[in-house]
Design a protein around this motif. Structure first.
Motif, mmCIF file in Angstrom:
data_model
loop_
_atom_site.group_PDB
_atom_site.id
_atom_site.type_symbol
_atom_site.label_atom_id
_atom_site.label_comp_id
_atom_site.label_asym_id
_atom_site.label_seq_id
_atom_site.Cartn_x
_atom_site.Cartn_y
_atom_site.Cartn_z
ATOM 1 N N ASN A 199 -1.516 -16.235 -8.383
ATOM 2 C CA ASN A 199 -2.501 -17.155 -8.945
ATOM 3 C C ASN A 199 -3.904 -16.757 -8.477
ATOM 4 O OD1 ASN A 199 -3.989 -19.275 -9.912
ATOM 5 N ND2 ASN A 199 -2.686 -20.879 -9.059
ATOM 6 N N ASN A 200 -4.601 -15.956 -9.297
ATOM 7 C CA ASN A 200 -5.988 -15.563 -9.043
ATOM 8 C C ASN A 200 -6.194 -14.776 -7.749
ATOM 9 O OD1 ASN A 200 -7.413 -16.611 -11.339
ATOM 10 N ND2 ASN A 200 -7.096 -18.670 -10.512
ATOM 11 N N ARG A 201 -5.160 -14.110 -7.267
ATOM 12 C CA ARG A 201 -5.323 -13.275 -6.074
ATOM 13 C C ARG A 201 -5.737 -11.881 -6.531
ATOM 14 N NH1 ARG A 201 -0.785 -10.991 -1.905
ATOM 15 N NH2 ARG A 201 -2.247 -10.143 -0.373
ATOM 16 N N SER A 202 -6.964 -11.495 -6.210
ATOM 17 C CA SER A 202 -7.545 -10.249 -6.678
ATOM 18 C C SER A 202 -7.778 -9.308 -5.495
ATOM 19 C CB SER A 202 -8.868 -10.530 -7.394
ATOM 20 O OG SER A 202 -9.416 -9.369 -7.952
ATOM 21 N N ILE A 203 -7.239 -8.072 -5.596
ATOM 22 C CA ILE A 203 -7.314 -7.106 -4.506
ATOM 23 C C ILE A 203 -7.936 -5.809 -5.033
ATOM 24 C CG2 ILE A 203 -5.956 -5.778 -2.830
ATOM 25 C CD1 ILE A 203 -3.769 -7.978 -3.164
ATOM 26 N N PRO A 204 -8.981 -5.279 -4.411
ATOM 27 C CA PRO A 204 -9.521 -3.988 -4.848
ATOM 28 C C PRO A 204 -8.435 -2.914 -4.826
ATOM 29 C CG PRO A 204 -10.997 -5.028 -3.271
ATOM 30 C CD PRO A 204 -9.733 -5.836 -3.269
ATOM 31 N N HIS A 205 -8.394 -2.059 -5.842
ATOM 32 C CA HIS A 205 -7.307 -1.091 -5.923
ATOM 33 C C HIS A 205 -7.313 -0.147 -4.718
ATOM 34 C CE1 HIS A 205 -9.902 2.317 -7.123
ATOM 35 N NE2 HIS A 205 -8.848 3.057 -6.919
ATOM 36 N N SER A 206 -8.488 0.075 -4.139
ATOM 37 C CA SER A 206 -8.583 0.969 -2.983
ATOM 38 C C SER A 206 -7.877 0.403 -1.747
ATOM 39 C CB SER A 206 -10.051 1.239 -2.653
ATOM 40 O OG SER A 206 -10.732 0.021 -2.375
ATOM 41 N N LYS A 207 -7.639 -0.914 -1.729
ATOM 42 C CA LYS A 207 -6.970 -1.556 -0.591
ATOM 43 C C LYS A 207 -5.501 -1.879 -0.877
ATOM 44 C CE LYS A 207 -11.232 -3.576 1.219
ATOM 45 N NZ LYS A 207 -11.926 -4.820 1.654
ATOM 46 N N TRP A 208 -5.046 -1.517 -2.077
ATOM 47 C CA TRP A 208 -3.645 -1.773 -2.443
ATOM 48 C C TRP A 208 -2.741 -0.780 -1.714
ATOM 49 C CZ3 TRP A 208 -1.464 -5.682 -5.021
ATOM 50 C CH2 TRP A 208 -0.155 -5.531 -5.496
ATOM 51 N N LYS A 209 -1.650 -1.249 -1.124
ATOM 52 C CA LYS A 209 -0.792 -0.387 -0.310
ATOM 53 C C LYS A 209 0.392 0.194 -1.076
ATOM 54 C CE LYS A 209 -2.045 -2.787 3.955
ATOM 55 N NZ LYS A 209 -1.567 -3.530 5.147
ATOM 56 N N GLY A 210 0.591 -0.254 -2.320
ATOM 57 C CA GLY A 210 1.718 0.246 -3.095
ATOM 58 C C GLY A 210 1.394 1.521 -3.853
ATOM 59 N N LYS A 211 2.393 2.035 -4.604
ATOM 60 C CA LYS A 211 2.248 3.287 -5.347
ATOM 61 C C LYS A 211 1.215 3.180 -6.466
ATOM 62 C CE LYS A 211 6.953 4.968 -4.534
ATOM 63 N NZ LYS A 211 8.230 5.382 -5.175
ATOM 64 N N LEU A 212 0.975 1.975 -6.941
ATOM 65 C CA LEU A 212 0.033 1.797 -8.047
ATOM 66 C C LEU A 212 -1.354 2.361 -7.709
ATOM 67 C CD1 LEU A 212 -0.552 0.627 -10.859
ATOM 68 C CD2 LEU A 212 -0.987 -1.585 -9.749
ATOM 69 N N ARG A 213 -1.696 2.364 -6.451
ATOM 70 C CA ARG A 213 -3.006 2.884 -6.022
ATOM 71 C C ARG A 213 -3.179 4.360 -6.403
ATOM 72 N NH1 ARG A 213 -5.188 2.965 0.272
ATOM 73 N NH2 ARG A 213 -7.067 4.202 -0.114
#
Length: 223
Positions: A199-213
């Protein structure tokens, strides 16, 4: 009509225009009068008031597709079976409309997009975006009239991916190169290059820890 492949069980309104090498499957309708136009007719207005539907060269329309009056479809668009595109919407060149998609009135869709789900009236979708979730109105007042109410609609920028089951609601803008995960709910603006979950949790892609980064999705130029 040269080079067109129009099934004998298809209806195309007389004032609609089909480009070259257009293919239309059985039981599809191009140039269907909208509800508002049918109302005009009952009040004595002439049939020629119906807006033409325009279909660009090389477009392929599958079976059981409904395209209302005033729709503008670019070149080399693919519209799969069961899709509905309502009055006044425009589809950019090279876009794929997935089977069963519902595109309501006056929607603007850019080039080389992939569109599924429900796209509410007056939404705007930028080039190269993929929308598998729903873009919907807030509908804060259920007592307002259905056709006469103008509600604020989502704006999707370029190179945005919205996953299955995601809900983008109301007057919000999703920035370029953002990724909205499956079943996420978005009710406020999203900056560019964000991954949205829950619900509206927005994370910069540079800080994403999964493979999607590591995906090519985040590159400036996507083919």
């Amino acid at each position: 009509m040269a080079h067109q492949r129009i099934h004998k069980l298809t209806f195309v309104s007389k004032n609609s225009h089909l480009g070259k090498n257009v293919s239309i499957g059985p039981f599809s309708v191009v140039g269907l009068p909208a509800r508002s136009s049918e109302g005009r007719g009952s009040a004595g207005r002439r049939v020629r008031d119906i807006l033409p539907a325009l279909v660009g060269d090389g477009t392929v329309i599958g079976p059981n597709v409904i395209i209302e009056e005033g729709v503008k479809i670019g070149e080399n668009v693919i519209i799969e079976s069961g899709a509905v595109i309502e009055k006044g919407s425009s589809i950019g060149a090279g876009t794929l409309i997935v089977h069963g998609a519902r595109i309501l009135a006056d929607v603007r869709i850019g080039k080389k997009c992939v569109i599924s789900g429900l796209i509410s009236d007056r939404c705007s979708i930028g080039n190269h975006s993929r929308v598998f979730g729903n873009l919907i109105h807030r509908q804060d007042n259920p007592l307002l009239s259905w056709d006469g109410t103008i509600e604020e609609s989502p704006i999707i920028d370029e190179y945005v991916f919205i996953s299955f089951g995601a809900q983008v609601i109301g007057n919000v803008r999703i920035g370029d190169h953002s990724y909205v995960c499956a079943n996420a709910v978005v009710t406020r603006d999203v900056k560019p290059r964000q991954i949205v979950v829950g619900n509206n949790r927005s994370i910069p892609h540079s800080k994403w820890k999964g493979k999607l980064r590591q995906s090519n999705f985040w590159k400036e130029l996507i083919k």
